[in-house]
Each structure stands twice: as C-alpha cells, then as structure tokens.
Design a protein around this motif. Structure first.
Motif, PDB file in Angstrom:
ATOM      1  N   UNK A  85      53.611  41.196  33.270  1.00 34.47           N
ATOM      2  CA  UNK A  85      52.472  41.405  34.168  1.00 34.47           C
ATOM      3  C   UNK A  85      51.767  42.720  33.870  1.00 34.47           C
ATOM      4  N   UNK A  86      52.556  43.774  33.593  1.00 38.04           N
ATOM      5  CA  UNK A  86      51.967  45.077  33.267  1.00 38.04           C
ATOM      6  C   UNK A  86      51.161  45.002  31.984  1.00 38.04           C
ATOM      7  N   UNK A  87      51.659  44.237  31.020  1.00 43.50           N
ATOM      8  CA  UNK A  87      50.975  44.113  29.737  1.00 43.50           C
ATOM      9  C   UNK A  87      49.634  43.403  29.913  1.00 43.50           C
ATOM     10  N   UNK A  88      49.614  42.356  30.721  1.00 43.65           N
ATOM     11  CA  UNK A  88      48.387  41.594  30.961  1.00 43.65           C
ATOM     12  C   UNK A  88      47.312  42.470  31.601  1.00 43.65           C
ATOM     13  N   UNK A  89      47.740  43.416  32.426  1.00 39.93           N
ATOM     14  CA  UNK A  89      46.790  44.269  33.147  1.00 39.93           C
ATOM     15  C   UNK A  89      46.153  45.336  32.265  1.00 39.93           C
ATOM     16  N   UNK A  90      46.686  45.541  31.052  1.00 38.60           N
ATOM     17  CA  UNK A  90      46.186  46.602  30.173  1.00 38.60           C
ATOM     18  C   UNK A  90      45.192  46.056  29.156  1.00 38.60           C
ATOM     19  N   UNK A  91      44.202  46.897  28.835  1.00 32.69           N
ATOM     20  CA  UNK A  91      43.279  46.604  27.750  1.00 32.69           C
ATOM     21  C   UNK A  91      43.725  47.355  26.513  1.00 32.69           C
ATOM     22  N   UNK A  92      43.164  47.003  25.382  1.00 31.72           N
ATOM     23  CA  UNK A  92      43.510  47.688  24.149  1.00 31.72           C
ATOM     24  C   UNK A  92      43.175  49.170  24.260  1.00 31.72           C
ATOM     25  N   UNK A  93      44.158  50.014  23.902  1.00 27.76           N
ATOM     26  CA  UNK A  93      43.971  51.459  23.978  1.00 27.76           C
ATOM     27  C   UNK A  93      44.410  52.074  25.290  1.00 27.76           C
ATOM     28  N   UNK A  94      44.887  51.241  26.237  1.00 21.85           N
ATOM     29  CA  UNK A  94      45.287  51.750  27.552  1.00 21.85           C
ATOM     30  C   UNK A  94      46.804  51.902  27.664  1.00 21.85           C
ATOM     31  N   UNK A  95      47.207  52.816  28.558  1.00 24.64           N
ATOM     32  CA  UNK A  95      48.620  53.049  28.885  1.00 24.64           C
ATOM     33  C   UNK A  95      48.792  52.830  30.379  1.00 24.64           C
ATOM     34  N   UNK A  96      49.914  52.228  30.785  1.00 22.43           N
ATOM     35  CA  UNK A  96      50.115  52.022  32.219  1.00 22.43           C
ATOM     36  C   UNK A  96      50.287  53.365  32.932  1.00 22.43           C
ATOM     37  N   UNK A  97      49.527  53.545  34.014  1.00 19.97           N
ATOM     38  CA  UNK A  97      49.539  54.809  34.746  1.00 19.97           C
ATOM     39  C   UNK A  97      50.841  55.005  35.519  1.00 19.97           C
ATOM     40  N   UNK A  98      51.364  53.914  36.058  1.00 18.45           N
ATOM     41  CA  UNK A  98      52.603  53.966  36.837  1.00 18.45           C
ATOM     42  C   UNK A  98      53.711  53.313  36.019  1.00 18.45           C
ATOM     43  N   UNK A  99      54.774  54.037  35.685  1.00 19.40           N
ATOM     44  CA  UNK A  99      55.878  53.446  34.918  1.00 19.40           C
ATOM     45  C   UNK A  99      56.455  52.213  35.626  1.00 19.40           C
ATOM     46  N   UNK A 100      56.871  51.264  34.847  1.00 17.57           N
ATOM     47  CA  UNK A 100      57.446  50.025  35.368  1.00 17.57           C
ATOM     48  C   UNK A 100      58.968  50.138  35.349  1.00 17.57           C
ATOM     49  N   UNK A 101      59.591  49.861  36.483  1.00 19.88           N
ATOM     50  CA  UNK A 101      61.054  49.921  36.555  1.00 19.88           C
ATOM     51  C   UNK A 101      61.660  48.540  36.341  1.00 19.88           C
ATOM     52  N   UNK A 102      62.658  48.470  35.465  1.00 17.12           N
ATOM     53  CA  UNK A 102      63.471  47.272  35.279  1.00 17.12           C
ATOM     54  C   UNK A 102      64.936  47.702  35.287  1.00 17.12           C
ATOM     55  N   UNK A 103      65.824  46.762  35.063  1.00 19.85           N
ATOM     56  CA  UNK A 103      67.252  47.095  35.003  1.00 19.85           C
ATOM     57  C   UNK A 103      67.579  48.015  33.832  1.00 19.85           C
ATOM     58  N   UNK A 104      66.650  48.098  32.873  1.00 22.20           N
ATOM     59  CA  UNK A 104      66.893  48.924  31.692  1.00 22.20           C
ATOM     60  C   UNK A 104      66.446  50.371  31.878  1.00 22.20           C
TER      61      UNK A 104
END
Length: 290
Positions: free
Chosen positions: A196-215
C-alpha cells in the motif's frame, strides 16, 4: 526425496514382514521384471527407475546407471541384513521403519491424488486471469532502509525530504538492519502495508512516515515505475496446473481429516498409587512458634 522414501517404504514392509532368510516380502507384485539379483533376491527394475528419476540420473549413461544400481543394491543389502539379524524385534527399530513406511506411503498416495485429478483448460484460464488481475498493472524499482528503531527511521525519512535519497541511503546503510535496492517488484508481492505504501508513492518520492512491520521500520524510495507485462497463458499454464493439483490434493487430505474419527490418548499427570499403598499425609503446621 519423495521417491526415495517410497523405495524405503517398500523395503520397510520387507523388514517388518520377515524375521529372517533372504526371501523378500515386498509389497510389489512378484512378477515384475528384475534389474538384478542380490543374494538370490530379485530386485524389480521399477525400483531403479524411480530412484533414477528422483536422483535425476540418466540410466542410458553407464556411469549414472552404475551409481543408481550401487545405491539400490545397498538398500537391498541393508534390508537383508536387518532381517537376518532380526532387528525388527526391537520396538524402537521397528517404529522407525514403520514411520518411514508411513511417510513413503503417504507421499505416494498424495502423488496418486495429483495424477488422478483433472483440471479443465477453462479452469486454468480463469485462474490465470485472476492471478494477472491480482498482480496489478505496474511494477516498481525502489530502495529500502529497514531500521530496528522508529527514531532512526524517522530521522532518515526526514532527511530524505530535503536531501537526495542516495546520500541518505549511503549515510544510514551501515546502521540499518537492511539497505537494499529492489527491481521490478509488484505491490502484490509485498506484505500489505508495504504494498500500500508503494502504491501511494510516485517516482522519485520517499515515504514521509516509516512503515512498521514485524521486521522493523521501513523507509522506501521509488526510483522508477514501469508497466507490468505479464507472461502469456501458455507460459504459465503448466505451473498453474501444478498449483491447482496441489490444492486439490490438499483439499482431499483435509476432507479425510475432517471425516476421520480420531481419539487421542492423554497421559495422566501422575501415576496412580498401587492398591494398598500408603498415601503420604501432610503434617499440620506447628503453631507453637506463633
């Protein structure tokens, strides 16, 4: 190793069925063509064929045929020796052999489930269309920094808002749990939060809020987005059929589980006291000290 377990299962029947001598009690029919005779015991050609298939050996190549025969002969010799020595009288030995037999029989039965099941071409095409729809229409090239600490992830993502990501990546790569670049990845191939985070990004963009997973905490930067061109139906047909046959086989096993009457013995927490044995009684506490 499925075929090898099947061969060992056949030999397991021999060990458990016979206590001595060289006469085989194999579950195989007795009129099968023999590939060799070991101490008077005929060894069916079919055992060699299965072993060669499992080992990916070409029996038309002398060296490979010799290797397969040597392995099979060793199985027969050890089987004969086990019967000669009466090892099956040992419960531990017999249980190990029986477990190998059950495993081999189970694997062969699952294989039979697969080989007797039928998947229609229309079913394959429907599954193909569903897989293509699920795959999506685009794929991404992206880099990721994975952190154990949310604070570090926030710092890295914050820096990426004002600085080139490659500089941020290089600076944090040694401190991150993982620093890696990925190519031609579809969101459906990732855990849902990351997809979902990847879909929200355009080319050249970085997610502003880090995504938490089990990793841990993920900072992702998209470098390119390109159309996804799926393989043709003909290219995927065989693999789809194998997947569906495996599912049908597992469904049949599930039905067997659901309809089986299974009673599991539960060991007692303590051994009952023998009849007439004295039962210890706890002495009352001495209250004189109070």
């Amino acid at each position: 190793m499925t075929a090898i377990r099947n061969i060992l299962a056949m030999l397991a029947v021999t060990v458990l069925a016979g206590c001595g001598g060289n006469a085989s009690n194999s579950a195989l029919p007795g009129n099968l063509p023999a590939v060799e005779t070991v101490n008077g015991q005929d060894v069916p050609q079919i055992l060699l064929d299965i072993l060669a298939r499992e080992r990916k050996l070409d029996l038309s190549v002398p060296e490979q045929r010799a290797a397969a025969l040597t392995e099979l002969t060793d199985y027969i010799l050890l089987d004969q020796e086990a019967r000669k020595e009466g090892y099956a009288k040992d419960p531990q030995f017999a249980a190990e052999v029986e477990l190998n037999r059950l495993q081999g029989n189970a694997n062969a039965t699952l294989g039979k489930f697969r080989s007797t099941a039928h998947v229609d071409e229309s079913v394959l095409k429907t599954e193909y269309q569903q897989q293509i729809a699920k795959a999506g229409r685009v794929e991404y090239d992206f880099s990721q920094l994975l952190f154990k600490s949310e604070d570090d992830a926030l710092k890295a993502s914050g820096e990426a808002m004002t600085q080139p990501f490659n500089e941020v990546y290089d600076r944090w790569s040694k401190k991150a749990l993982q620093a890696r670049a990925f190519q031609r990845v579809r969101p459906s191939q990732l855990p849902k939060p990351l997809g979902n985070a990847l879909i929200a990004l355009k080319s050249g963009e970085t997610n502003k809020i880090p995504i938490q997973t089990q990793y841990g905490w993920h900072v992702m930067h998209v470098s390119a987005i390109s159309p996804f061109v799926p393989p043709s139906f003909e290219e995927l047909k065989d693999s789809i059929r194998e997947t569906l046959l495996s599912q049908l086989s597992e469904q049949r096993l599930t039905r067997l589980r659901d309809t089986a009457k299974v009673t599991t013995a539960t060991p007692d927490s303590a051994e009952p006291a023998p009849a007439g044995a004295a039962v210890p009684v706890e002495e009352p506490a001495d209250k004189s000290a109070n």
